[in-house]
Design a protein around this motif. Structure first.
Motif: not given
Length: 308
Positions: A79-90, A103-114
Motif C-alpha cells: 500500500l502507498s499514498v502519493n502525498r505529493t499528488l494529493i497535497d498539490g490538489f488540496l 463504499t467498501h474497504g478494498h485498496y482502490d476505494h479506501l487507501t487514500d482516505v485516511p
C-alpha cells in the motif's frame, strides 16, 4: 494467485481487446441544478452542493496492482499514498471535502482516505470494518462515523442516505475479492492490498442543491433497498456479469433515472489523467441503452464534470 477482475465484465477476450482501444467519449451534461459532479477515476466522485463538498471513494494514488491483467492483482502489493499528488490538489484548492463516503474497504476505494481525512478535517462514513482499517492507517478517530445502512442524515445544505449494498462477485463461483471483516479492537497496520478487506458494502444517495445522486461502489446491490428511490443520477459501475439482470433490474427499480454516469470502468493501474477502458464501458453503455433508453449515459474523463 492474484485476484482477477477480467471476468467481471462478461466480455470475451477479443471484445475486451477491441474495447480497450476505444477512448472515452467525454460527455458533459448540461442540467439546471446547483450540484456539480466530478469524476476522479475508478469510483472516486466529488459531489459539490453549493458551498459543500462530498467525496465518494477518492483514490488518487492509483499504484500498480495488476488487477486487470491475465494474472490478476498481486495480493502482496504494498500500500502507498502519493502525498505529493494529493497535497498539490488540496493546496491549489482543486480538492476539498466536508464528508468522505466509503463504499467498501478494498485498496482502490479506501487507501487514500485516511490521509485525505487528516488534511481536510472531513467526516468519514463507513462500516465498523472500514473505520477500523482507516484508524489503523492513521485516520483521526474523532472524524470517523460508523454506518450500517438505513441511516438518513441531514447536514448543512445536503443530506446523505446510507443503503445496505453488495460487492461485485466474479469467477465461476461468484466470489467477493478479499472478503472478511475486521473489528475495531485490532490495530495492526495494513501493509499490502489483501489487508484491506471488503468489510461490508454500502451505497449512498446524496441530495442537495436541487439534485440527488446515488453511488454504488460495486456492481451489485440490494434491490429492496433501492426500490422507490428516484435519484437524478445513478453512478453505475461496469460489470455485474454474475448478477441476474444487473442493469435492467436496477434501472427499473429506480424509475429510469435521467442520468446514468459510468463509474469503476477504467484501468486504475494507469495514473490519474490517463484514462484506459478496462473492458467494461461499452457493455455497460449497451446495457443501459437497452434497459433505459430515456436515460442519458454520461462518460467523463478524469476530473471531468457535469451538472445534473
Amino acid at each position: 494467485m492474484g485476484f482477477n477482475r477480467r471476468g467481471l465484465f462478461g466480455a470475451g477476450a477479443a471484445a475486451a481487446a477491441i474495447l480497450a482501444g476505444a477512448g472515452p467519449a467525454a460527455a458533459a451534461a448540461s442540467g439546471t441544478s446547483g450540484m456539480t459532479l466530478r469524476w476522479w477515476g475508478n469510483n472516486g466522485w466529488e459531489i459539490r452542493a453549493g458551498a459543500k463538498t462530498i467525496l465518494v471513494d477518492p483514490w488518487l494514488t492509483r499504484f500498480k496492482t495488476g488487477t486487470y491483467t491475465q494474472a490478476g492483482a498481486n495480493p502482496k502489493t504494498p500500500l502507498s499514498v502519493n502525498r505529493t499528488l494529493i497535497d498539490g490538489f488540496l493546496d491549489r484548492g482543486e480538492l476539498r471535502a466536508d464528508h468522505i463516503l466509503v463504499t467498501h474497504g478494498h485498496y482502490d476505494h479506501l487507501t487514500d482516505v485516511p490521509y485525505l481525512a487528516k488534511r481536510t478535517g472531513a467526516t468519514v462514513i463507513g462500516t465498523e470494518t472500514h473505520l477500523s482499517l482507516m484508524a489503523a492507517l492513521g485516520a483521526p478517530e474523532d472524524q470517523l462515523a460508523v454506518a450500517s445502512g438505513g441511516e438518513d442524515l441531514t447536514f448543512d445544505g445536503y443530506s446523505i442516505r446510507v443503503l445496505r449494498s453488495l460487492h461485485s462477485a466474479t469467477g465461476e463461483r461468484a466470489r467477493v475479492a478479499f472478503p472478511g471483516s475486521r473489528p475495531l479492537s485490532r490495530r495492526d497496520r495494513p501493509c499490502v492490498i489483501e489487508d484491506l478487506v471488503e468489510g461490508g458494502t454500502l451505497a449512498y444517495q446524496v441530495t442537495g442543491a436541487g439534485a440527488s445522486v446515488l453511488n454504488f461502489g460495486g456492481s451489485n446491490y440490494v434491490e429492496s433497498e433501492v426500490a422507490g428511490l428516484r435519484p437524478d443520477v445513478v453512478c453505475l459501475p461496469a460489470g455485474g456479469a454474475k448478477v441476474t439482470q444487473y442493469v435492467p433490474r436496477l434501472l427499473t427499480a429506480l424509475g429510469h433515472p435521467r442520468y446514468v454516469a459510468a463509474t469503476h470502468w477504467d484501468d486504475f493501474d494507469e495514473p490519474l489523467g490517463k484514462v484506459v477502458d478496462a473492458g467494461g464501458l461499452e457493455p455497460l453503455r449497451t446495457a443501459v441503452t437497452a434497459a433505459s433508453p430515456t436515460s442519458r449515459f454520461v462518460v467523463l474523463d478524469h476530473l471531468g464534470s457535469f451538472v445534473p
